[in-house]
Write a protein that holds these residues in place. Structure first.
Motif, PDB file in Angstrom:
ATOM      1  N   VAL A  45       0.874  -1.165   0.000  1.00  0.00           N
ATOM      2  CA  VAL A  45       0.000   0.000   0.000  1.00  0.00           C
ATOM      3  C   VAL A  45       0.917   1.222   0.000  1.00  0.00           C
ATOM      4  O   VAL A  45       1.711   1.407   0.923  1.00  0.00           O
ATOM      5  CB  VAL A  45      -0.938   0.006   1.223  1.00  0.00           C
ATOM      6  N   VAL A  51      -0.862   1.062   7.768  1.00  0.00           N
ATOM      7  CA  VAL A  51      -2.137   0.517   7.322  1.00  0.00           C
ATOM      8  C   VAL A  51      -2.588  -0.562   8.299  1.00  0.00           C
ATOM      9  O   VAL A  51      -1.807  -1.446   8.659  1.00  0.00           O
ATOM     10  CB  VAL A  51      -1.995  -0.082   5.900  1.00  0.00           C
ATOM     11  N   LEU A  56      -7.710  -3.204   6.113  1.00  0.00           N
ATOM     12  CA  LEU A  56      -7.393  -3.630   4.751  1.00  0.00           C
ATOM     13  C   LEU A  56      -8.166  -4.900   4.400  1.00  0.00           C
ATOM     14  O   LEU A  56      -8.756  -5.005   3.328  1.00  0.00           O
ATOM     15  CB  LEU A  56      -5.888  -3.861   4.606  1.00  0.00           C
ATOM     16  N   LYS A  57      -8.185  -5.850   5.313  1.00  0.00           N
ATOM     17  CA  LYS A  57      -8.889  -7.116   5.057  1.00  0.00           C
ATOM     18  C   LYS A  57     -10.384  -6.872   4.842  1.00  0.00           C
ATOM     19  O   LYS A  57     -10.966  -7.369   3.877  1.00  0.00           O
ATOM     20  CB  LYS A  57      -8.676  -8.093   6.220  1.00  0.00           C
ATOM     21  N   GLY A  59     -11.882  -4.049   3.990  1.00  0.00           N
ATOM     22  CA  GLY A  59     -12.087  -3.250   2.781  1.00  0.00           C
ATOM     23  C   GLY A  59     -11.954  -4.061   1.506  1.00  0.00           C
ATOM     24  O   GLY A  59     -12.771  -3.952   0.583  1.00  0.00           O
ATOM     25  N   MET A  60     -10.941  -4.905   1.445  1.00  0.00           N
ATOM     26  CA  MET A  60     -10.717  -5.701   0.234  1.00  0.00           C
ATOM     27  C   MET A  60     -11.782  -6.787   0.076  1.00  0.00           C
ATOM     28  O   MET A  60     -12.238  -7.045  -1.032  1.00  0.00           O
ATOM     29  CB  MET A  60      -9.322  -6.323   0.237  1.00  0.00           C
ATOM     30  N   TRP A  64     -13.619  -6.929  -3.352  1.00  0.00           N
ATOM     31  CA  TRP A  64     -13.255  -8.061  -4.196  1.00  0.00           C
ATOM     32  C   TRP A  64     -14.372  -9.089  -4.329  1.00  0.00           C
ATOM     33  O   TRP A  64     -14.481  -9.744  -5.352  1.00  0.00           O
ATOM     34  CB  TRP A  64     -11.998  -8.731  -3.666  1.00  0.00           C
ATOM     35  N   TRP A  99      -6.060  -1.330  -7.810  1.00  0.00           N
ATOM     36  CA  TRP A  99      -6.835  -1.250  -6.584  1.00  0.00           C
ATOM     37  C   TRP A  99      -6.282  -0.150  -5.687  1.00  0.00           C
ATOM     38  O   TRP A  99      -5.133   0.240  -5.802  1.00  0.00           O
ATOM     39  CB  TRP A  99      -6.790  -2.594  -5.841  1.00  0.00           C
ATOM     40  N   HIS A 100      -7.147   0.314  -4.799  1.00  0.00           N
ATOM     41  CA  HIS A 100      -6.702   1.304  -3.813  1.00  0.00           C
ATOM     42  C   HIS A 100      -7.385   1.023  -2.486  1.00  0.00           C
ATOM     43  O   HIS A 100      -8.413   0.354  -2.427  1.00  0.00           O
ATOM     44  CB  HIS A 100      -6.988   2.734  -4.288  1.00  0.00           C
ATOM     45  N   PHE A 101      -6.768   1.538  -1.437  1.00  0.00           N
ATOM     46  CA  PHE A 101      -7.315   1.395  -0.095  1.00  0.00           C
ATOM     47  C   PHE A 101      -7.051   2.689   0.650  1.00  0.00           C
ATOM     48  O   PHE A 101      -5.919   3.171   0.678  1.00  0.00           O
ATOM     49  CB  PHE A 101      -6.666   0.213   0.641  1.00  0.00           C
ATOM     50  N   ASP A 102      -8.084   3.256   1.240  1.00  0.00           N
ATOM     51  CA  ASP A 102      -7.958   4.477   2.036  1.00  0.00           C
ATOM     52  C   ASP A 102      -7.216   5.562   1.253  1.00  0.00           C
ATOM     53  O   ASP A 102      -6.271   6.178   1.744  1.00  0.00           O
ATOM     54  CB  ASP A 102      -7.257   4.155   3.359  1.00  0.00           C
ATOM     55  N   ILE A 106      -2.665   0.484  -4.264  1.00  0.00           N
ATOM     56  CA  ILE A 106      -2.180  -0.840  -3.882  1.00  0.00           C
ATOM     57  C   ILE A 106      -1.465  -1.420  -5.093  1.00  0.00           C
ATOM     58  O   ILE A 106      -2.047  -1.527  -6.172  1.00  0.00           O
ATOM     59  CB  ILE A 106      -3.335  -1.779  -3.477  1.00  0.00           C
TER      60      ILE A 106
END
Length: 167
Positions: A45, A51, A56-57, A59-60, A64, A99-102, A106
């Motif tokens: 990330v 993070v 993360l888990k 959110g993904m 997904w 993909w992205h997170f917050d 990623i």
């Protein structure tokens, strides 16, 4: 014992020169290891802040929508390993990126079999790019490819059956 503590302890294990000669992988061990690697993706990330593995888990999993469970482990420095329960799920994640997170990118990569995961190359990722306000006579695959190459490496252009790029 927490997984990060276990990882820290494993990293602290050192073999003497004498012991190094005695450790060898048997064929079955190698096959099992390669099978595990084949079901994983390594992700970094790109964020200056730490993070949360749980965030993360969650959110993904939400984005997904995999058919089987995805296990996740933190390797430190915002690097994570995802172990997929299904090869089809893994493929759909790779194809469906980026993909992205917050609000952070990623970078997902296939792990290299041997070596320090943190030393793997997280410098490239694929993006889907849409170009607007292109003159009508330029809405062809060749022009889309040329425009894309001005940005970077072009992996694919999706024209219609006639080679035109209208949406």
């Amino acid at each position: 014992m927490e997984s990060e503590e276990l990882i820290r302890r494993c990293r602290a294990i050192k073999l003497s020169d004498e012991e190094k000669g005695r450790v060898s992988f048997k064929s079955k061990m190698k096959d099992k290891g390669e099978k595990i690697v084949a079901g994983c993706l390594i992700d970094k990330v790109i964020n200056t802040r730490g993070v949360s593995i749980e965030g993360l888990k969650m959110g993904m999993q939400r984005v997904w929508k995999t058919t089987k469970e995805v296990k996740i482990e933190s390797l430190g420095d915002n690097i994570f390993i995802f172990k997929f329960g299904s090869e089809a799920d893994k493929r759909s994640i790779v194809v469906g990126g980026s993909w992205h997170f917050d609000r952070a990118l990623i970078v997902l990569i296939e792990p290299i079999r041997i070596g320090d995961v943190k030393k793997q190359d997280f410098s490239h990722t694929s993006f889907w790019v849409q170009i607007h306000d292109v003159p009508i006579m330029c809405m062809i695959k060749e022009m889309a490819t040329a425009l894309g190459e001005a940005i970077g490496k072009v992996e694919e252009v999706e024209p219609d059956a006639g080679g035109e790029c209208f949406r």
